[in-house]
Design an enzyme around this catalytic site. Structure first.
Site, PDB file in Angstrom:
ATOM      1  N   HIS A  23      12.764   6.201 -29.911  1.00 36.70           N
ATOM      2  CA  HIS A  23      13.592   5.204 -29.219  1.00 36.70           C
ATOM      3  C   HIS A  23      13.851   5.722 -27.805  1.00 36.70           C
ATOM      4  O   HIS A  23      12.983   5.676 -26.959  1.00 36.70           O
ATOM      5  CB  HIS A  23      14.858   4.988 -30.047  1.00 36.70           C
ATOM      6  N   HIS A  77       5.226  -1.379 -28.562  1.00 38.78           N
ATOM      7  CA  HIS A  77       6.623  -1.773 -28.747  1.00 38.78           C
ATOM      8  C   HIS A  77       6.711  -2.645 -29.980  1.00 38.78           C
ATOM      9  O   HIS A  77       5.808  -3.441 -30.233  1.00 38.78           O
ATOM     10  CB  HIS A  77       7.113  -2.549 -27.509  1.00 38.78           C
ATOM     11  N   ASP A 100       9.411   2.945 -21.003  1.00 38.59           N
ATOM     12  CA  ASP A 100       9.476   4.399 -20.841  1.00 38.59           C
ATOM     13  C   ASP A 100       8.270   5.000 -20.148  1.00 38.59           C
ATOM     14  O   ASP A 100       8.271   6.181 -19.826  1.00 38.59           O
ATOM     15  CB  ASP A 100       9.611   5.058 -22.227  1.00 38.59           C
TER      16      ASP A 100
HETATM   17  N1  ACO Z   1      -0.393   5.033 -29.477  1.00 34.90           N
HETATM   18  C1  ACO Z   1      -1.433   4.821 -30.318  1.00 34.90           C
HETATM   19  N2  ACO Z   1      -1.432   3.913 -31.324  1.00 34.90           N
HETATM   20  C2  ACO Z   1      -0.307   3.192 -31.457  1.00 34.90           C
HETATM   21  C3  ACO Z   1       0.812   3.351 -30.612  1.00 34.90           C
HETATM   22  C4  ACO Z   1       0.731   4.315 -29.596  1.00 34.90           C
HETATM   23  N3  ACO Z   1       1.738   4.510 -28.742  1.00 34.90           N
HETATM   24  N4  ACO Z   1       1.780   2.496 -30.996  1.00 34.90           N
HETATM   25  C5  ACO Z   1       1.298   1.818 -32.041  1.00 34.90           C
HETATM   26  N5  ACO Z   1       0.034   2.241 -32.317  1.00 34.90           N
HETATM   27  C6  ACO Z   1      -0.876   1.721 -33.345  1.00 34.90           C
HETATM   28  C7  ACO Z   1      -0.501   2.191 -34.744  1.00 34.90           C
HETATM   29  O1  ACO Z   1      -1.143   3.383 -35.084  1.00 34.90           O
HETATM   30  C8  ACO Z   1      -0.927   1.018 -35.598  1.00 34.90           C
HETATM   31  O2  ACO Z   1      -2.327   1.095 -35.732  1.00 34.90           O
HETATM   32  P1  ACO Z   1      -3.031   0.666 -37.146  1.00 34.90           P
HETATM   33  O3  ACO Z   1      -2.791  -0.803 -37.242  1.00 34.90           O
HETATM   34  O4  ACO Z   1      -4.456   1.058 -36.976  1.00 34.90           O
HETATM   35  O5  ACO Z   1      -2.326   1.439 -38.204  1.00 34.90           O
HETATM   36  C9  ACO Z   1      -0.633  -0.188 -34.716  1.00 34.90           C
HETATM   37  O6  ACO Z   1      -0.726   0.288 -33.347  1.00 34.90           O
HETATM   38  C10 ACO Z   1       0.741  -0.791 -34.956  1.00 34.90           C
HETATM   39  O7  ACO Z   1       1.698   0.226 -34.777  1.00 34.90           O
HETATM   40  P2  ACO Z   1       3.101   0.320 -35.517  1.00 34.90           P
HETATM   41  O8  ACO Z   1       3.454   1.757 -35.682  1.00 34.90           O
HETATM   42  O9  ACO Z   1       3.083  -0.553 -36.726  1.00 34.90           O
HETATM   43  O10 ACO Z   1       4.053  -0.337 -34.473  1.00 34.90           O
HETATM   44  P3  ACO Z   1       5.605  -0.264 -34.510  1.00 34.90           P
HETATM   45  O11 ACO Z   1       6.077  -1.581 -34.068  1.00 34.90           O
HETATM   46  O12 ACO Z   1       6.116   0.240 -35.806  1.00 34.90           O
HETATM   47  O13 ACO Z   1       5.906   0.885 -33.450  1.00 34.90           O
HETATM   48  C11 ACO Z   1       6.618   2.046 -31.572  1.00 34.90           C
HETATM   49  C12 ACO Z   1       6.481   0.686 -32.251  1.00 34.90           C
HETATM   50  C13 ACO Z   1       7.432   3.005 -32.429  1.00 34.90           C
HETATM   51  C14 ACO Z   1       7.313   1.856 -30.231  1.00 34.90           C
HETATM   52  C15 ACO Z   1       5.189   2.620 -31.359  1.00 34.90           C
HETATM   53  O14 ACO Z   1       4.425   1.735 -30.572  1.00 34.90           O
HETATM   54  C16 ACO Z   1       5.202   4.016 -30.747  1.00 34.90           C
HETATM   55  O15 ACO Z   1       5.361   4.997 -31.466  1.00 34.90           O
HETATM   56  N6  ACO Z   1       5.053   4.094 -29.390  1.00 34.90           N
HETATM   57  C17 ACO Z   1       5.139   5.362 -28.721  1.00 34.90           C
HETATM   58  C18 ACO Z   1       6.579   5.753 -28.577  1.00 34.90           C
HETATM   59  C19 ACO Z   1       7.297   4.936 -27.520  1.00 34.90           C
HETATM   60  O16 ACO Z   1       6.784   4.716 -26.428  1.00 34.90           O
HETATM   61  N7  ACO Z   1       8.533   4.523 -27.834  1.00 34.90           N
HETATM   62  C20 ACO Z   1       9.385   3.782 -26.927  1.00 34.90           C
HETATM   63  C21 ACO Z   1       9.579   2.381 -27.394  1.00 34.90           C
HETATM   64  S1  ACO Z   1      10.508   1.486 -26.200  1.00 34.90           S
HETATM   65  C22 ACO Z   1      12.112   1.938 -26.463  1.00 34.90           C
HETATM   66  O17 ACO Z   1      12.545   2.311 -27.514  1.00 34.90           O
HETATM   67  C23 ACO Z   1      12.969   1.894 -25.302  1.00 34.90           C
END
Ligand code: ACO
Length: 423
Positions: free
Chosen positions: A263, A302, A358
């Site tokens: 987050h 996201h 971010d």
């Molecule tokens: N890098 C690579 N792959 C990713 C990323 C990423 N940053 N984010 C999602 N994916 C992939 C997952 O592996 C998944 O792939 P699959 O379908 O082959 O399994 C698919 O995209 C869907 O991802 P989920 O994890 O289901 O997406 P979710 O909505 O749960 O996650 C999150 C959202 C936690 C923000 C995620 O995108 C992430 O970890 N991003 C990096 C951390 C980040 O930048 N966080 C800040 C968010 S903004 C905030 O809080 C202010």
């Protein structure tokens, strides 16, 4: 076509039609038709926990509005304190209301001297400033016991003013302590953002001065981080608030959620990632590792935005204004290249992964001189306005205490075995 859904219980053939209102269906109808059948939704991805009029997030179209005003317009014309007023009151202030609001916030920035010295300075010298922040905000509830009277709207607003005013002071005090520098008292002659920069960076000069581009950029970052629907920390604030806990404890709890790397800790993780990549030639192997599931591209993706995060666009533009004053940040070139490669790669395109808020904010904070472990604290200063707006909304909604159900998957009843009989 009717704006409704029909739920049928195939065990009994009984059906119920539920209207779709504002894009949602009332779970009470489900409860009535299907008692003791729980809607399993870990992480609440499909559950609207509340109605809310504070901010609208349209992830499909990359839209964010506070109380109806597009984030782009607020970023261009407003100030963080005006945005905080808007979030809390629902309307933009008149000139008189704005002046009073700014005056009130400016005159509540001090924290009790003994509290800072005896409480804050008791942390270890290298305590993480976010850990200091959450503990100190929680401890403030012991200083303002009257805050427990949450039914009195005037008292509520008094605590809100205190919180918005004091969070920068607490944040800066933690950072100064952490760096071994003396505490800097708030300066009532400075605006909100400049006062925070003064408390962070002033050394021995009588009055802190900085390039207006720096305070404007910080104010912009605060505006873009002020609220964002029912995100993890706001949901925490609402859950804790639903128990009628005092606002200091509510904000501390919300800040604990923000502390996590998924987050509010993500911009720190972005910087660590950019350092690790280090140079252009490491970008391709890094992207390969991401695609192999070995790591994540931090600052991308996201839960709600399946399009470019509108805040990321505003912050990317602001980065150039800051770099004009500070000189370019060498990590910016790596970030830009990384974004270009990712946006042209089918792995990211097919999963609709775009830069989030971010991705660029850490670069600005670093260029402004903030230590990396202060990034999440900066986010918390801004989001305090949103958390409080949701807290007030919750109390005015006459909500019930948050109490989700679970689908129990553990053992059925078994008989206790005395310890001597267990092998
Ligand atoms: N890098 C690579 N792959 C990713 C990323 C990423 N940053 N984010 C999602 N994916 C992939 C997952 O592996 C998944 O792939 P699959 O379908 O082959 O399994 C698919 O995209 C869907 O991802 P989920 O994890 O289901 O997406 P979710 O909505 O749960 O996650 C999150 C959202 C936690 C923000 C995620 O995108 C992430 O970890 N991003 C990096 C951390 C980040 O930048 N966080 C800040 C968010 S903004 C905030 O809080 C202010």
């Amino acid at each position: 076509m009717p704006e409704s859904i029909t739920i049928t219980d195939n065990r009994t053939g009984e059906s119920i039609e539920v209207p779709i209102v504002d894009g949602g269906v009332d779970a009470a109808a489900w409860r009535k038709l299907l008692p003791n059948v729980w809607f399993l939704d870990p992480s609440f991805s499909t559950t609207a926990a509340t109605t809310s009029a504070v901010s609208e997030v349209d992830g499909e179209n990359g839209i964010l509005r506070y109380r109806g005003y597009p984030i782009e317009q607020l970023a261009e014309h407003s100030t963080f304190l005006e945005v905080a007023y808007l979030l809390l009151h629902g309307e933009l202030p008149t000139p008189g209301e704005y002046d009073k609001w700014v005056y009130d916030i400016t005159h509540h920035t001090f924290i009790h001297e003994r509290f800072r010295k005896r409480f804050m300075e008791s942390f270890l010298h290298d305590a993480h400033p976010m850990g200091m922040f959450v503990s100190t905000i929680a401890a403030l509830s012991t200083f303002y016991p009257e805050a427990k009277d949450i039914d009195d709207s005037q008292n509520r607003m008094h605590q809100i003013v205190r919180l918005i005013a004091k969070v920068p002071t607490v944040a800066a005090a933690g950072s100064r302590f952490n760096s071994g520098l003396p505490f800097v008292y708030p300066d009532n002659n400075l605006d909100f953002a400049t006062n925070f920069l003064s408390m962070m960076f002033k050394i021995a000069e009588p009055t802190y001065e900085c390039d207006p581009a720096m305070s404007r950029a910080l104010d912009l970052l605060l505006i873009t981080h002020a609220d964002h629907g029912q995100n993890c920390s706001t949901s925490t604030a609402r859950v804790v608030g639903s128990a009628h806990t005092d606002p200091y404890s509510v904000i501390a709890a919300a800040a604990c959620s923000l502390y996590g790397p998924r987050h509010g800790g993500a911009n720190q993780a972005v910087m660590e990632m950019l350092y690790e990549i280090g140079s252009y030639e490491n970008i391709d192997p890094f992207i390969k590792a991401v695609k192999a599931g070995e790591t994540r591209l931090m600052g991308f993706g996201h839960r709600v935005y399946k399009n470019y995060d509108p805040r990321a666009r505003i912050i990317k533009d602001a980065a150039y204004d800051v770099f004009e004053v500070t000189g370019s940040n060498p990590l910016l070139d790596i970030a830009l290249k990384l974004e270009e490669v990712a946006l042209g790669d089918d792995y990211f395109v097919s999963r609709r992964l775009y830069p989030n808020v971010d991705f660029y904010s850490g670069l600005i904070y670093q260029s402004m001189g903030f230590p990396t472990d202060m990034f999440t604290v900066l986010f918390a200063i801004a989001r305090t306005a949103g958390w409080l707006a949701h807290w007030v909304e919750l109390l005015e909604q006459d909500s019930r205490i948050a109490r989700p159900r679970q689908v129990y998957t553990g053992s059925t009843e078994r008989t206790y075995t005395p310890i001597t009989e267990r092998s």
